[in-house]
Design a protein around this motif. Structure first.
Motif, PDB file in Angstrom:
ATOM      1  N   ASN A 139       0.841  -1.197   0.000  1.00  0.00           N
ATOM      2  CA  ASN A 139       0.000   0.000   0.000  1.00  0.00           C
ATOM      3  C   ASN A 139       0.877   1.247   0.000  1.00  0.00           C
ATOM      4  N   LEU A 140       0.560   2.195  -0.862  1.00  0.00           N
ATOM      5  CA  LEU A 140       1.309   3.448  -0.908  1.00  0.00           C
ATOM      6  C   LEU A 140       0.899   4.317   0.280  1.00  0.00           C
ATOM      7  N   ILE A 141       1.854   4.632   1.133  1.00  0.00           N
ATOM      8  CA  ILE A 141       1.547   5.491   2.279  1.00  0.00           C
ATOM      9  C   ILE A 141       2.093   6.900   2.074  1.00  0.00           C
ATOM     10  N   SER A 142       2.887   7.077   1.022  1.00  0.00           N
ATOM     11  CA  SER A 142       3.383   8.404   0.675  1.00  0.00           C
ATOM     12  C   SER A 142       3.772   8.410  -0.795  1.00  0.00           C
ATOM     13  N   TYR A 143       3.333   9.468  -1.479  1.00  0.00           N
ATOM     14  CA  TYR A 143       3.616   9.579  -2.913  1.00  0.00           C
ATOM     15  C   TYR A 143       3.540  11.062  -3.277  1.00  0.00           C
ATOM     16  N   PRO A 144       4.385  11.534  -4.228  1.00  0.00           N
ATOM     17  CA  PRO A 144       4.389  12.975  -4.555  1.00  0.00           C
ATOM     18  C   PRO A 144       3.012  13.543  -4.906  1.00  0.00           C
ATOM     19  N   ASP A 145       2.210  12.801  -5.677  1.00  0.00           N
ATOM     20  CA  ASP A 145       0.856  13.251  -6.041  1.00  0.00           C
ATOM     21  C   ASP A 145      -0.171  12.309  -5.419  1.00  0.00           C
ATOM     22  N   TYR A 146      -0.039  12.132  -4.101  1.00  0.00           N
ATOM     23  CA  TYR A 146      -0.815  11.103  -3.405  1.00  0.00           C
ATOM     24  C   TYR A 146      -2.317  11.260  -3.608  1.00  0.00           C
ATOM     25  N   ARG A 147      -2.817  12.467  -3.440  1.00  0.00           N
ATOM     26  CA  ARG A 147      -4.271  12.688  -3.499  1.00  0.00           C
ATOM     27  C   ARG A 147      -4.834  12.511  -4.907  1.00  0.00           C
ATOM     28  N   LYS A 148      -3.979  12.533  -5.916  1.00  0.00           N
ATOM     29  CA  LYS A 148      -4.436  12.364  -7.296  1.00  0.00           C
ATOM     30  C   LYS A 148      -4.532  10.893  -7.701  1.00  0.00           C
ATOM     31  N   LEU A 149      -3.966  10.020  -6.872  1.00  0.00           N
ATOM     32  CA  LEU A 149      -3.975   8.595  -7.202  1.00  0.00           C
ATOM     33  C   LEU A 149      -5.364   8.009  -6.961  1.00  0.00           C
ATOM     34  N   LYS A 150      -5.873   7.282  -7.948  1.00  0.00           N
ATOM     35  CA  LYS A 150      -7.157   6.608  -7.779  1.00  0.00           C
ATOM     36  C   LYS A 150      -7.001   5.357  -6.922  1.00  0.00           C
ATOM     37  N   SER A 151      -5.926   4.623  -7.172  1.00  0.00           N
ATOM     38  CA  SER A 151      -5.633   3.426  -6.399  1.00  0.00           C
ATOM     39  C   SER A 151      -4.287   3.607  -5.703  1.00  0.00           C
ATOM     40  N   LYS A 152      -4.304   3.533  -4.395  1.00  0.00           N
ATOM     41  CA  LYS A 152      -3.093   3.839  -3.627  1.00  0.00           C
ATOM     42  C   LYS A 152      -2.325   2.553  -3.298  1.00  0.00           C
ATOM     43  N   THR A 153      -1.892   1.863  -4.348  1.00  0.00           N
ATOM     44  CA  THR A 153      -1.116   0.634  -4.188  1.00  0.00           C
ATOM     45  C   THR A 153       0.049   0.635  -5.171  1.00  0.00           C
ATOM     46  N   LEU A 154       1.050  -0.201  -4.877  1.00  0.00           N
ATOM     47  CA  LEU A 154       2.174  -0.347  -5.802  1.00  0.00           C
ATOM     48  C   LEU A 154       1.698  -0.919  -7.130  1.00  0.00           C
ATOM     49  N   LYS A 155       0.686  -1.762  -7.070  1.00  0.00           N
ATOM     50  CA  LYS A 155       0.167  -2.396  -8.285  1.00  0.00           C
ATOM     51  C   LYS A 155      -0.335  -1.353  -9.278  1.00  0.00           C
ATOM     52  N   SER A 156      -0.903  -0.254  -8.744  1.00  0.00           N
ATOM     53  CA  SER A 156      -1.412   0.802  -9.627  1.00  0.00           C
ATOM     54  C   SER A 156      -0.283   1.499 -10.377  1.00  0.00           C
ATOM     55  N   LEU A 157       0.955   1.369  -9.860  1.00  0.00           N
ATOM     56  CA  LEU A 157       2.128   1.941 -10.523  1.00  0.00           C
ATOM     57  C   LEU A 157       2.839   0.922 -11.406  1.00  0.00           C
ATOM     58  N   GLY A 158       2.276  -0.284 -11.462  1.00  0.00           N
ATOM     59  CA  GLY A 158       2.900  -1.329 -12.276  1.00  0.00           C
ATOM     60  C   GLY A 158       4.014  -2.071 -11.567  1.00  0.00           C
ATOM     61  N   ILE A 159       4.013  -2.011 -10.222  1.00  0.00           N
ATOM     62  CA  ILE A 159       5.056  -2.670  -9.435  1.00  0.00           C
ATOM     63  C   ILE A 159       4.451  -3.865  -8.710  1.00  0.00           C
ATOM     64  N   ASP A 160       5.037  -5.034  -8.903  1.00  0.00           N
ATOM     65  CA  ASP A 160       4.564  -6.249  -8.247  1.00  0.00           C
ATOM     66  C   ASP A 160       5.243  -6.388  -6.894  1.00  0.00           C
ATOM     67  N   ASN A 161       4.462  -6.174  -5.828  1.00  0.00           N
ATOM     68  CA  ASN A 161       5.030  -6.225  -4.480  1.00  0.00           C
ATOM     69  C   ASN A 161       5.539  -7.613  -4.122  1.00  0.00           C
ATOM     70  N   ASN A 162       4.949  -8.656  -4.704  1.00  0.00           N
ATOM     71  CA  ASN A 162       5.378 -10.029  -4.398  1.00  0.00           C
ATOM     72  C   ASN A 162       6.811 -10.286  -4.853  1.00  0.00           C
TER      73      ASN A 162
END
Length: 366
Positions: free
Chosen positions: A229-252
């Protein structure tokens, strides 16, 4: 015949110059490849070091909050509060804090929390829940009906670790649209637990802090928890989905890795991303820069090498011409000697005393 002498010089130059240029180019290509990898490695090393220092600064900050939590939990006003804290357990509707109806001891605790909150702006809430289901917090907020603090996750967490400050995993607080971390510990009087004191830390300050950090001028930093889960991001409030997956990053894929780097594509833009995991915080820190930024550094190195190569050729060319002249000079002298001999001068000798094939040829002529 004079033209042949000149032709030999140029033949030698034309023979050696391409070989020299080819060798220099191959060497430059090798250096360019090494420099390209070095730039990538340096970015990785520098960014991971930066992320490591960043995580260390937050680890120290969290230790500071732990100390604050213990300080408030051991404060006389809190320890001696008794049963004088208002309970909202029996109220069948959403309630509000009403300071005018509070006991004197509860008002003093509230004043203590208020002073603390005003001097610690990054703290979202300071609260105290008693074993008698009483509850007080600063700043005020609505209290859900039949609120039973001893059944809340923060209370249960503190009771599992009675002798230390426990830190919750980051959780999303929809009201403020931020992630929050709770620092909780038990409050004891004469070795008996009388309640739980907590400090909620808003991670919005983390985003503000990270916005100030630049990697290679354009690089940015963001943070996720261990679950992705993204807990901090430069444009945090603009993100629709606050996860690494939404950025194309596989947390596994990242699990079990302390650090590393990989390629990332966001909004049709290529990025180079590095990461570092803090075992103490349970956070993964990321930094990413545009691939073009890294390539621009590589291009600068390549252009420097190109102009260096051109300069080397300009410097070597006179030496190459001199070398060709030194090779053709004894041959020209021997040719002129032979011509004189053919013109009737039988006493002429070729005065060439070199220990090579030309010297042997002169010796044979003599």
């Amino acid at each position: 015949m004079e033209s042949n002498k000149t032709g030999l010089k140029f033949k030698l130059i034309l023979f050696f110059l391409p070989i020299l240029i080819a060798l220099i180019i191959l060497f430059i290509l090798f250096l360019n490849s090494v420099a390209k990898q070095d730039i990538k490695d340096n970015f990785y090393k520098d960014s991971v070091i930066t992320l490591h220092h960043l995580s260390r600064s937050f680890e120290l900050y969290f230790k500071f909050i732990k100390k604050n939590c213990m300080y408030l939990a051991n404060h006389g006003l809190v320890v001696n509060s008794g049963k004088n804290i208002t309970s909202y357990f029996y109220k069948n509707k959403i309630s509000k804090f009403e300071p005018d109806k509070m006991s004197v001891s509860e008002k003093k605790i509230l004043a203590l929390f208020k002073r603390f909150g005003q001097t610690h702006r990054n703290h979202a809430y300071v609260y105290f829940a008693t074993a008698y289901k009483g509850y007080v917090q600063y700043p005020f907020s609505a209290i859900m009906k039949n609120y039973n603090p001893i059944q809340r996750p923060y209370y249960i967490t503190a009771m599992k670790n009675k002798n230390k400050v426990s830190i919750s995993e980051p959780y999303y607080f929809k009201v403020d649209d931020v992630y929050i971390i709770s620092f909780v510990t038990t409050v004891k009087k004469q070795n008996k637990v009388i309640g739980v004191l907590g400090i909620d830390l808003s991670l919005s300050f983390l985003t503000k802090r990270l916005k100030q950090i630049k990697i290679f001028k354009t690089g940015k930093v963001f943070v996720s928890d261990s679950k992705g889960n993204l807990i901090s991001y430069p444009d945090y409030r603009k993100l629709k989905s606050k996860t690494l997956k939404s950025l194309g990053i596989d947390n596994n894929i990242l699990k079990g890795r302390k650090s590393g780097y990989f390629k990332l594509k966001l909004k049709n833009t290529d990025y180079i991303c590095s990461h570092y995991f803090s075992d103490l915080l349970g956070f993964r820190f990321f930094t990413f820069i545009k691939n073009d930024t890294l390539l621009s550094k590589i291009h600068k190195v390549r252009n420097t090498m190109f102009f260096s190569t051109f300069g080397i050729i300009i410097i070597i060319l006179p030496f190459l011409i001199s070398l060709a002249f030194n090779i053709t000079k004894p041959l020209s002298y021997l040719k002129n000697t032979i011509n004189e001999f053919n013109n009737g001068n039988r006493n002429i000798r070729a005065e060439i005393n070199t220990h090579d094939e030309i010297g042997e040829l002169a010796y044979t002529f003599n």
